[in-house]
Write an enzyme that holds these catalytic residues in place. Structure first.
Site, short mmCIF file in Angstrom:
data_model
loop_
_atom_site.label_atom_id
_atom_site.label_comp_id
_atom_site.label_asym_id
_atom_site.label_seq_id
_atom_site.Cartn_x
_atom_site.Cartn_y
_atom_site.Cartn_z
CG LEU A 66 -1.78 -1.26 1.40
CD1 LEU A 66 -2.67 -1.13 2.63
CD2 LEU A 66 -2.61 -1.53 0.16
N PRO A 67 0.26 2.40 -0.37
CG PRO A 67 -1.02 3.91 -1.62
CD PRO A 67 -1.10 2.59 -0.89
CB THR A 97 8.09 2.11 1.86
OG1 THR A 97 8.65 1.20 0.92
CG2 THR A 97 9.20 2.87 2.57
CE LYS A 172 11.86 1.04 0.17
NZ LYS A 172 12.45 0.87 -1.16
CE LYS A 247 6.01 6.10 1.26
NZ LYS A 247 5.57 4.72 1.02
#
Ligand code: NAD
Length: 297
Positions: A66-67, A97, A172, A247
């Site tokens: 998902l975003p 992420t 990440k 983001k």
């Protein structure tokens, strides 16, 4: 009998990831609020479901791509409350992420309910998702990560256990801060060469065999026409959107503030991508930062 994967988020990454699960023999039921993406996934053999509840029925694994963290927390805990509905024997693997705090919350809420969950954010981009060569950076209990390999090995070539809950997201975040920095540096160097009369293909070939070589130059050249099958040669469409890179760079800066780490290049990268986003480029691939440093189409 084939094992079943419930897959949430059939976008740039999730779509091709489900294709690899199908190829490996899993039954995959998928959900995405965008009907066209559901249609596309169904054309590959993903079982179309009308609601998240229908998607999880009989699932051995629940995977999400998902975003951002709000979407993940809404799906599992706050809105659809899937953690209250997923069979306790299933393993939840969130590949999105998100902030380490979101992953820690998801894993802790799963534990409270006697369920198993890990975070497994990825690197490798859309091409890696399609080729099944992603790197997974897992956080959570080692036994759950081992169990997740049954699914992850068909979508990626590397499955790392970074440490406890949150550790995968931390890895990440560090990786993507570095990615943004070398993408911007690569775009600048290519533009400088072009502005001084060099062919970007020739300059790229030289730098690839010199000390400037890096992943952005080798696998994801941001200058249009240098490489085939990368977003730069497709009007910067597809790939990893500028808004998602913003983001990730925001997550890195939040973490840096909390840990009193000084990341001057990460901070600059966030501001440059922020300006690029404000200029209306949110939906383009992040290699379009090339347009910020020179006049190209
Ligand atoms: P995307 O926007 O193409 O896909 C995300 C999908 O999730 C969208 O189709 C959206 O409609 C769907 N979605 C949102 N809420 C949902 C819900 N409740 N249930 C089901 N689906 C829902 O984004 P993407 O590029 O595929 O990236 C997904 C994640 O992977 C992000 O966290 C991103 O940071 C990360 N990532 C992307 C890349 C890349 O190269 N694109 C690389 C590594 C990691």
């Amino acid at each position: 009998m084939n094992k079943t994967v419930a897959f949430f988020g059939l976008g740039h990454m999730g779509g091709p990831m489900t294709v690899n699960l199908l190829k490996a023999g899993f039954s995959v039921s998928g959900f995405d609020p965008v009907p066209e993406l559901l249609d596309l996934a169904a054309s590959h053999g993903v079982k179309r479901s009308a609601s998240p509840l229908e998607t999880i029925a009989g699932a051995d694994f629940v995977v999400s791509m998902l975003p951002n963290g709000e979407d993940v927390e809404a799906l599992y805990i706050d809105r659809e409350k899937l953690l209250d509905r997923i069979d306790k024997s299933a393993l939840v693997i969130d590949c999105s992420t998100v902030a380490a705090t979101s992953s820690k919350r998801l894993i802790a809420e799963a534990q409270k309910r006697g369920m198993s969950a890990i975070e497994a954010p990825v690197s490798g981009g859309v091409a890696g998702a399609a080729a099944g060569t992603l790197s997974f950076m897992c956080g959570g209990e080692a036994a759950h990560v081992e169990r997740a390999r049954e699914v992850l090995q068909h979508m990626g070539s590397n499955v790392f256990h970074a440490g406890p809950a949150g550790a995968g997201q931390t890895a990440k975040m560090c990786n993507n801060m570095l990615l943004a920095i070398h993408m911007i540096g690569t775009a600048e160097a290519l533009q400088l060469g072009v502005d001084n009369g060099l062919d970007p293909k020739v300059l790229s070939a030289i730098m690839l065999k010199s000390s400037g070589a890096n992943w952005s130059l080798e696998k994801y050249n941001p200058y249009p026409g240098v490489m085939e099958k990368v977003p730069a040669s497709n009007k910067y469409e597809g790939g990893f959107m500028v808004k998602l890179m913003c983001k990730d760079l925001g997550l890195a800066q939040q973490a840096a503030t909390a840990s009193r780490s000084y990341t001057p290049l990460g901070s600059l990268a966030r501001n440059l991508y922020g300006l690029h986003s404000l200029a209306g480029n949110d939906e383009l691939d992040f290699s379009s930062i090339q347009r910020l440093v020179g006049k190209i189409n």
